[in-house]
Design an enzyme around this catalytic site. Structure first.
Site, short mmCIF file in Angstrom:
data_model
loop_
_atom_site.label_atom_id
_atom_site.label_comp_id
_atom_site.label_asym_id
_atom_site.label_seq_id
_atom_site.Cartn_x
_atom_site.Cartn_y
_atom_site.Cartn_z
N GLY A 158 3.95 -6.82 4.56
CA GLY A 158 3.80 -7.18 3.15
C GLY A 158 5.06 -6.91 2.37
O GLY A 158 6.17 -7.27 2.77
N GLY A 393 35.24 -31.67 8.47
CA GLY A 393 34.78 -30.72 7.45
C GLY A 393 34.77 -29.31 8.00
O GLY A 393 34.96 -28.34 7.25
C1 HXC Z 1 -3.32 1.79 2.40
C2 HXC Z 1 -3.01 1.64 4.65
C3 HXC Z 1 -2.27 0.45 4.50
C4 HXC Z 1 -2.08 -0.04 3.18
C5 HXC Z 1 -2.36 0.92 6.59
N1 HXC Z 1 -3.06 1.88 5.97
N2 HXC Z 1 -1.88 0.02 5.72
N3 HXC Z 1 -3.54 2.31 3.62
N4 HXC Z 1 -2.62 0.65 2.16
N5 HXC Z 1 -1.38 -1.16 2.94
C6 HXC Z 1 -3.71 3.05 6.56
C7 HXC Z 1 -4.90 2.68 7.41
O1 HXC Z 1 -6.06 2.54 6.62
C8 HXC Z 1 -4.99 3.89 8.34
O2 HXC Z 1 -5.61 4.95 7.65
C9 HXC Z 1 -3.54 4.25 8.55
O3 HXC Z 1 -2.83 3.66 7.47
C10 HXC Z 1 -2.98 3.74 9.84
O4 HXC Z 1 -3.27 2.34 9.93
P1 HXC Z 1 -3.87 1.69 11.25
O5 HXC Z 1 -4.34 0.34 10.89
O6 HXC Z 1 -4.85 2.63 11.88
O7 HXC Z 1 -2.57 1.65 12.18
P2 HXC Z 1 -2.09 0.50 13.15
O8 HXC Z 1 -3.21 0.09 14.05
O9 HXC Z 1 -0.85 1.03 13.78
O10 HXC Z 1 -1.75 -0.74 12.24
C11 HXC Z 1 -0.73 -0.65 11.24
C12 HXC Z 1 -0.72 -1.91 10.34
C13 HXC Z 1 -2.12 -2.13 9.77
C14 HXC Z 1 -0.27 -3.09 11.18
C15 HXC Z 1 0.33 -1.67 9.27
O11 HXC Z 1 -2.60 -0.90 9.18
C16 HXC Z 1 -2.15 -3.20 8.72
O12 HXC Z 1 -2.19 -4.37 9.07
N6 HXC Z 1 -2.15 -2.77 7.46
C17 HXC Z 1 -2.16 -3.71 6.34
C18 HXC Z 1 -0.83 -4.43 6.27
C19 HXC Z 1 -0.74 -5.39 5.12
O13 HXC Z 1 -1.34 -6.46 5.11
N7 HXC Z 1 -0.03 -5.00 4.09
C20 HXC Z 1 0.20 -5.82 2.94
C21 HXC Z 1 -0.24 -5.10 1.72
S1 HXC Z 1 0.10 -6.23 0.35
P3 HXC Z 1 -6.57 5.99 8.38
O14 HXC Z 1 -7.01 6.90 7.29
O15 HXC Z 1 -7.68 5.20 8.97
O16 HXC Z 1 -5.73 6.65 9.42
C22 HXC Z 1 1.73 -6.05 0.01
C23 HXC Z 1 2.23 -6.94 -1.07
C24 HXC Z 1 3.36 -6.32 -1.82
O17 HXC Z 1 2.44 -5.29 0.57
C25 HXC Z 1 4.19 -7.40 -2.45
C26 HXC Z 1 5.37 -6.87 -3.15
C27 HXC Z 1 6.37 -7.98 -3.42
#
Ligand code: HXC
Length: 502
Positions: A158, A393
């Site tokens: 993200g 060019g």
């Molecule tokens: C809050 C988050 C989080 C997030 C992960 N966690 N991403 N908490 N906000 N964005 C937390 C999980 O709930 C989990 O908590 C811990 O981190 C570890 O994550 P896992 O999923 O267990 O780890 P893993 O299997 O290694 O996967 C990692 C990951 C996945 C690939 C990053 O967590 C994921 O896909 N997260 C979301 C990614 C995403 O879509 N982000 C975009 C956000 S929007 P616990 O307590 O269970 O251990 C964005 C827009 C901003 O960023 C724009 C600005 C211009």
């Protein structure tokens, strides 16, 4: 409290991190920096998210920030702590990063980001997005002022991807890192595509296809070695020169192998990387973006102990022709060198810009002109050596005399022309060739053209090149030129900024 802060998200999550083949934020910092040099800031910062929505709060809030030294040079850095809410970025997390970015700017030292993050912290909503925006703003302010380097050591999801993309160099680690703006689940839901993390944003994708990643490291250790090596070439900021590192390679060294490196058949390839490294101090060429657009080569080396940026066509790939990606790659590199007082040495062997529907519709005009823009704009010392082909060019684009290179040399094998002898003969001798279809006539006319025009002397007669060099003496002559231009000063019209054709 100290111990609690050091633990990040706790032992179980640290163990999980290790199981994934990743180190913790603090372990990474210890590996990267000189021993005992790290000074941590804001260790006890806590998220304010409990005021809005409940999350488990941890000291440090998921990011370790501070300063230290790498081979004696000061840097500021952050390291995402994946053990705390997946290294996701919230308001206080963002404030910590912004603080060290501001300090790095004030101190005039490089800024390094060790990324391992799930992106915007969902529980902190728009505060997270605001925090990202503040970081992007600082990346922009710092661009061209202090070197910014991003290591991607895990997921970078993200909003987390844009800040690294705005920095000067991105290094991804094999197997453990990926970068994407939306993950596989969202991709499936939005466009129905099934894709893995690796296929979507693994190091291979970003190093070979998108060009987001400049380096692929085989491990975290290797990633830190790359950072150390990269920093060794760079100045601390844009107001100083890069460091001189004395070595025992003589400035007068000649190399006879260069006299025969270019094959007599001008359609035969040879390895430009070998040519480049033969000339550099201790034959050490540190290539940047080696896997993306390999038809052009860019990277750092030293001559006479000083850093130089190398740009060179690679005849072994697409005959060295310029296309969309190679133009983007070289233009960005040139602009980096120009911003940081690094002289540019260009080796030319280019048959032209790549023709074809794919390139035209993809915007070769827009992208290809970035290379012209970047060379014209650069005011650092620029030395160009035409090794073989410099056609059309692409001749203009590759650091030519009137795009304001300072010194332009050619090897005897150089051919500076509007196009190659085959194409040119077809056009200018069309009537003769239509009247006489004999192969011998065609060969004679092509050779006639080649003899007349495809050599460096017509360009030398008009001062379009400044001299014809014996290849073996190239190192010596380039060093002499660099010494001569060491204090070059070139002023350009005052303006807010140019408008490069992005
Ligand atoms: C809050 C988050 C989080 C997030 C992960 N966690 N991403 N908490 N906000 N964005 C937390 C999980 O709930 C989990 O908590 C811990 O981190 C570890 O994550 P896992 O999923 O267990 O780890 P893993 O299997 O290694 O996967 C990692 C990951 C996945 C690939 C990053 O967590 C994921 O896909 N997260 C979301 C990614 C995403 O879509 N982000 C975009 C956000 S929007 P616990 O307590 O269970 O251990 C964005 C827009 C901003 O960023 C724009 C600005 C211009």
């Amino acid at each position: 409290m100290n111990e609690l802060a050091k633990e990040g998200g706790g032992q179980t999550r640290i163990d999980d991190q290790h199981k994934k083949g990743k180190r913790t934020a603090r372990e990474r910092i210890e590996m990267l920096l000189d021993p005992e040099s790290f000074v941590e800031l804001d260790k006890f910062v806590l998220s304010r998210a409990e005021e809005t929505e409940k999350i488990v709060r941890h000291y440090g809030d998921g990011v370790v920030t501070g300063y230290g030294t790498i081979e004696g040079k000061t840097i500021f850095l952050f390291a995402h702590d994946f053990t705390v809410l997946g290294g996701s970025l919230g308001e206080m997390f963002g404030k910590k990063i912004n603080k060290v970015m501001d300090l790095a700017m004030k101190a005039g030292v490089p800024f390094i980001g060790l990324n391992d993050s799930g992106g915007a912290r969902i529980q902190e909503g728009v505060q997270s997005l605001a925090a990202y925006s503040e970081i992007f703003f600082r990346n922009t302010l710092a661009s061209g002022v202090i070197p910014q380097i991003s290591a991607i050591l895990g997921p970078c999801a993200g909003g987390a991807v844009y800040s690294p993309a705005m920095t000067d160099f991105v290094i991804m680690v094999e197997k453990t890192s990926n970068m994407f703006i939306t993950g596989p689940d969202v991709v499936k839901a939005a466009v129905g595509e099934d894709v893995t993390f690796e296929q979507l944003g693994g190091p291979q994708v970003h190093a070979t296809m998108s060009g987001v990643s400049h380096f692929v490291a085989s491990s975290e250790e290797n990633c830190f070695e790359i950072i150390r090596k990269l920093l060794s070439f760079l100045p601390q900021n844009n107001s100083v020169f890069p460091p001189r590192i004395e070595n025992s390679d003589s400035a007068d060294r000649t190399d006879e192998s260069l006299d025969s490196i270019v094959p007599p058949d001008s359609n035969k390839p040879y390895d430009m990387k070998k040519l480049v490294s033969t000339i550099l101090d201790e034959n050490d060429f540190f290539e940047v973006h080696s896997l993306w657009a390999p038809n052009i080569i860019v990277g750092f080396g030293r001559l006479d102990g000083g850093t130089v940026g190398i740009v060179a066509n690679q005849p072994m790939v697409l005959a060295g022709a310029l296309d969309i990606d190679s133009s983007n790659k070289a233009a960005r590199f040139i602009r980096f060198c120009d911003a940081f007082n690094i002289p540019i040495v260009t080796f030319v062997d280019v048959p032209g810009y790549m023709p074809g529907i794919e390139q035209e519709s993809g915007g070769i005009i827009r992208h290809g002109s970035k290379l012209l823009f970047a060379y014209c704009e650069a005011t650092v010392p620029k030395i160009t050596i035409v090794v073989r082909k410099a056609y059309g060019g692409a001749y203009c684009a590759m650091g030519s005399k009137y795009s304001k290179a300072d010194l332009n040399f050619a090897w005897p094998s150089a051919q500076l022309a509007v196009m190659g002898p085959e194409g040119a003969a077809k056009i200018i001798y069309r009537k003769e060739l239509e009247a006489d279809h004999e192969e011998a006539t065609r060969t004679r006319l092509v050779n006639e053209y080649a003899e007349k025009y495809a050599n460096p002397f017509i360009a030398a007669e008009r001062g379009i090149i400044d001299g014809v060099l014996r290849p073996a003496e190239s190192r010596k002559e380039i060093i002499r030129a660099l010494r001569t231009l060491a204090n070059k000063s070139e002023q350009r019209p005052v303006k807010k900024h140019g408008n490069i054709e992005l």
